[in-house]
Motif scaffolding. Structure first.
Motif, mmCIF file in Angstrom:
data_model
loop_
_atom_site.group_PDB
_atom_site.id
_atom_site.type_symbol
_atom_site.label_atom_id
_atom_site.label_comp_id
_atom_site.label_asym_id
_atom_site.label_seq_id
_atom_site.Cartn_x
_atom_site.Cartn_y
_atom_site.Cartn_z
ATOM 1 N N GLY A 1 65.274 20.091 19.718
ATOM 2 C CA GLY A 1 64.848 19.612 21.028
ATOM 3 C C GLY A 1 64.853 20.651 22.122
ATOM 4 N N TYR A 2 65.142 21.903 21.789
ATOM 5 C CA TYR A 2 65.085 22.972 22.781
ATOM 6 C C TYR A 2 63.670 23.524 22.883
ATOM 7 N N ILE A 3 63.332 24.035 24.055
ATOM 8 C CA ILE A 3 61.986 24.562 24.275
ATOM 9 C C ILE A 3 61.827 25.887 23.545
ATOM 10 N N LYS A 4 60.744 26.026 22.812
ATOM 11 C CA LYS A 4 60.462 27.280 22.128
ATOM 12 C C LYS A 4 60.020 28.326 23.152
ATOM 13 N N VAL A 5 60.706 29.466 23.143
ATOM 14 C CA VAL A 5 60.349 30.566 24.039
ATOM 15 C C VAL A 5 60.403 31.870 23.255
ATOM 16 N N LEU B 1 60.568 22.721 37.753
ATOM 17 C CA LEU B 1 61.168 21.438 37.383
ATOM 18 C C LEU B 1 62.632 21.686 37.046
ATOM 19 N N GLY B 2 63.502 21.278 37.977
ATOM 20 C CA GLY B 2 64.927 21.499 37.817
ATOM 21 C C GLY B 2 65.440 22.536 38.796
ATOM 22 N N SER B 3 66.514 22.195 39.525
ATOM 23 C CA SER B 3 67.002 23.087 40.591
ATOM 24 C C SER B 3 68.290 23.795 40.207
ATOM 25 N N GLY B 4 68.518 23.976 38.906
ATOM 26 C CA GLY B 4 69.711 24.678 38.457
ATOM 27 C C GLY B 4 69.638 26.167 38.729
ATOM 28 N N ALA B 5 70.519 26.922 38.093
ATOM 29 C CA ALA B 5 70.690 28.338 38.410
ATOM 30 C C ALA B 5 69.383 29.115 38.325
ATOM 31 N N GLY B 6 68.605 28.906 37.248
ATOM 32 C CA GLY B 6 67.343 29.620 37.122
ATOM 33 C C GLY B 6 66.291 29.124 38.092
ATOM 34 N N GLY B 7 66.123 27.803 38.171
ATOM 35 C CA GLY B 7 65.070 27.228 38.991
ATOM 36 C C GLY B 7 65.240 27.490 40.473
ATOM 37 N N LEU C 1 60.416 25.807 33.927
ATOM 38 C CA LEU C 1 61.210 24.673 33.449
ATOM 39 C C LEU C 1 62.682 25.068 33.414
ATOM 40 N N ASN C 2 63.500 24.286 34.106
ATOM 41 C CA ASN C 2 64.942 24.543 34.182
ATOM 42 C C ASN C 2 65.644 23.194 34.031
ATOM 43 N N LEU C 3 65.516 22.606 32.841
ATOM 44 C CA LEU C 3 65.816 21.198 32.629
ATOM 45 C C LEU C 3 67.272 20.911 32.314
ATOM 46 N N GLY C 4 68.000 21.904 31.801
ATOM 47 C CA GLY C 4 69.410 21.703 31.518
ATOM 48 C C GLY C 4 69.680 20.892 30.265
ATOM 49 N N THR C 5 70.940 20.492 30.124
ATOM 50 C CA THR C 5 71.398 19.702 28.985
ATOM 51 C C THR C 5 72.337 18.613 29.487
ATOM 52 N N ARG C 6 72.694 17.726 28.579
ATOM 53 C CA ARG C 6 73.669 16.680 28.896
ATOM 54 C C ARG C 6 74.652 16.573 27.733
ATOM 55 N N MET D 1 63.874 28.398 31.314
ATOM 56 C CA MET D 1 65.079 29.180 31.576
ATOM 57 C C MET D 1 66.310 28.322 31.338
ATOM 58 N N GLY D 2 67.411 29.000 31.027
ATOM 59 C CA GLY D 2 68.684 28.314 30.907
ATOM 60 C C GLY D 2 68.846 27.574 29.599
ATOM 61 N N GLU D 3 69.696 26.561 29.631
ATOM 62 C CA GLU D 3 70.100 25.876 28.413
ATOM 63 C C GLU D 3 68.943 25.199 27.691
ATOM 64 N N CYS D 4 67.970 24.669 28.428
ATOM 65 C CA CYS D 4 66.856 23.969 27.777
ATOM 66 C C CYS D 4 66.032 24.911 26.921
ATOM 67 N N ALA D 5 66.118 26.221 27.193
ATOM 68 C CA ALA D 5 65.388 27.222 26.417
ATOM 69 C C ALA D 5 66.245 27.781 25.285
ATOM 70 N N GLY D 6 67.391 27.188 25.054
ATOM 71 C CA GLY D 6 68.268 27.658 23.988
ATOM 72 C C GLY D 6 69.085 28.872 24.356
ATOM 73 N N SER D 7 69.079 29.264 25.621
ATOM 74 C CA SER D 7 69.915 30.381 26.054
ATOM 75 C C SER D 7 71.387 29.980 25.953
#
Length: 465
Positions: free
Chosen positions: A294-298, A11-17, A143-148, A312-318
């Motif tokens: 609101g970030y995914i716990k990993v 879900l999400g086609s950014g850098a990780g996905g 999940l590679n959902l990103g941020t806004r 992966m990425g920003e949605c995971a708090g990276s």
């Protein structure tokens, strides 16, 4: 409706996905990638964030060079900026990036689905695409959902229809007076760019310094550079309310150290942070827990609280950099193959593309002090770097932190031309465990910006042990 079954569901086609799909689908895994809209294929970096901003920042640099060409012996006439052509140059680059991504997806064999997705059961996604509903289930879900861009809850701000970086980078006109709310990466980069395009610019930040995470000497030098270009900077300013509409006239009421003040302009850009795109897509149904922001716990393997689901990425708090999202993919990829890779102790560099750029890797002074780390510090003005003397780009400085006892390089900061390239040299030395004397004594090409590292590390004080 019976779910369509996939080995890999992204879900999400950014850098990780996208790299998950491009790596795992050719290896034989039946893969589906869901991206909410076509204009975001490949994620925010090539479409709305990294590459578009650097494209337009470069256009602004060209305008600035043209205005100052006489200093280099080139005589020009009056300089004007055509924002429609600036925008078209950016759009042409973005369209080429999208085409390249589409070709990569086709070549990988992954099923790229454009539509809004929502979890309706663990590992099961309902997608509205082209007026149809599809239900997809994956054995493994990424999940590679990103941020806004965050729009703070300030009276009148939302109704003022402020610009975010997305809209600011797609303007075909030049704002008469741009008010920039925020003194971080986006605010500083775009404030300088629009000033160079020809706008009057006022930058407002609630923090007591620009680039709040950096050392005061770095922030002070940045402020001096921006104010030298005619940007008005107002710090420790707390926004109270907004009136008007961006693109016409906006009025900000702010509490400042000098009392309440009204700041007026024609356009308003909000650049005060990011919000994860994790709400309203059924993550709770999928068993994926969020933290209080609101970030995914990993964990450090990027595993979520749901078995067989990674983020992966920003949605995971990276850290919010494309290069980190790509490394998140590498962590996930290697662990899928039986490895033991984690996100712990990553040496993450950054570069803010002001002019001159600001780059850093490792600790700065305030982080070393707060962590109780004893360090030896050396600084070198860019005016002492001979390459800078040849180009006239003498603003800024380099700074190195070296362990008080072991000669290990703890951190490096550079505010200067080509900082993003020079920081990579120090990062590689740090990754290799090289003592600072290795860079001090290296034979570096002359005249280059990186050559300044020799002079910088020669100034490191002797160890007290």
């Amino acid at each position: 409706m019976s779910p369509e079954q996939f080995d890999i569901l992204v879900l999400g086609s950014g850098a990780g996905g996208k790299h998950v799909a491009w790596d795992m689908s050719p290896a034989g895994a039946r893969t589906a990638v869901v991206e909410r809209e076509r204009r975001m294929i490949g994620g925010s970096c090539p479409n709305t964030n990294c590459l578009p901003s650097k494209n337009e920042i470069w256009s602004a640099k060209v305008a600035d060079l043209a205005r100052h060409a006489a200093a280099y012996g080139t005589i020009t006439g009056p300089v004007a900026v055509d924002m429609a052509r600036v925008r078209q140059r950016k759009r042409t680059m973005v369209e080429a990036q999208v085409a390249r991504h589409l070709e990569n997806f086709r070549a990988s064999g992954a099923d790229l689905i454009i539509g809004a997705g929502r979890f309706v059961a663990p590992k099961t996604l309902e997608v509205q695409s082209d007026g149809k509903t599809r239900v997809l289930r994956g054995d493994r879900v990424f999940l590679n959902l990103g941020t806004r861009a965050t729009i703070p809850d300030v009276p009148g701000l939302s109704s003022a229809a402020p610009l975010t970086h997305v809209e600011a980078l797609d303007l075909g006109r030049l704002p008469e007076h741009l008010l920039v709310l925020g003194g971080g990466y986006v605010g500083l980069e775009l404030a300088q760019a629009y000033r160079r395009f020809g706008s009057r610019v006022t930058l407002i930040s609630r923090a007591p310094q620009l680039a709040p995470r950096e050392d005061p000497d770095v922030a002070g030098a940045l402020r001096q550079i921006l104010e030298g270009e005619g940007i008005e900077v107002r710090l420790s300013a707390h926004l109270l309310r907004v009136q008007g509409r961006s693109g016409d006239h906006v009025s900000l009421r702010a509490r400042t150290p000098d009392g309440e003040r009204t700041i007026e302009g024609s356009d308003l850009l909000v650049a005060v942070g990011r919000t994860p795109d994790t709400a309203g897509i059924g993550l709770e149904t999928a068993g994926v827990e969020l933290d209080d922001r609101g970030y995914i716990k990993v964990n450090d393997r990027l595993e979520t609280t749901a078995p067989g689901v990674w983020a992966m990425g920003e949605c995971a708090g990276s850290p919010q950099f494309t290069h980190v999202a790509i490394d998140d993919f590498r962590v996930v990829r290697d662990n899928q193959a039986g490895g033991h890779r984690t996100t712990r102790d990553r040496l993450v560099p950054f570069c803010m593309f002001t002019d001159p750029p600001l780059a850093r890797v490792g600790l700065n002074e305030r982080e070393a002090e707060s962590g109780g780390v004893e360090a030896r510090i050396a600084t070198l003005p860019m005016s002492n770097v001979l390459r800078a003397a040849t180009t006239g780009e003498t603003q800024g400085f380099m700074k190195a932190l070296v362990d008080a006892r072991s000669d290990s390089i703890l951190g490096f900061t550079m505010l200067g031309a080509e900082a993003g390239e020079v920081v990579a040299v120090v990062q590689i030395a740090m990754l290799a465990g090289m003592p600072y004397t290795g860079l001090r004594d290296a034979v570096l090409a002359h005249p280059t910006m990186a050559e300044g590292l020799g002079a910088l590390f020669a100034k490191v004080p002797a160890s007290s042990t």
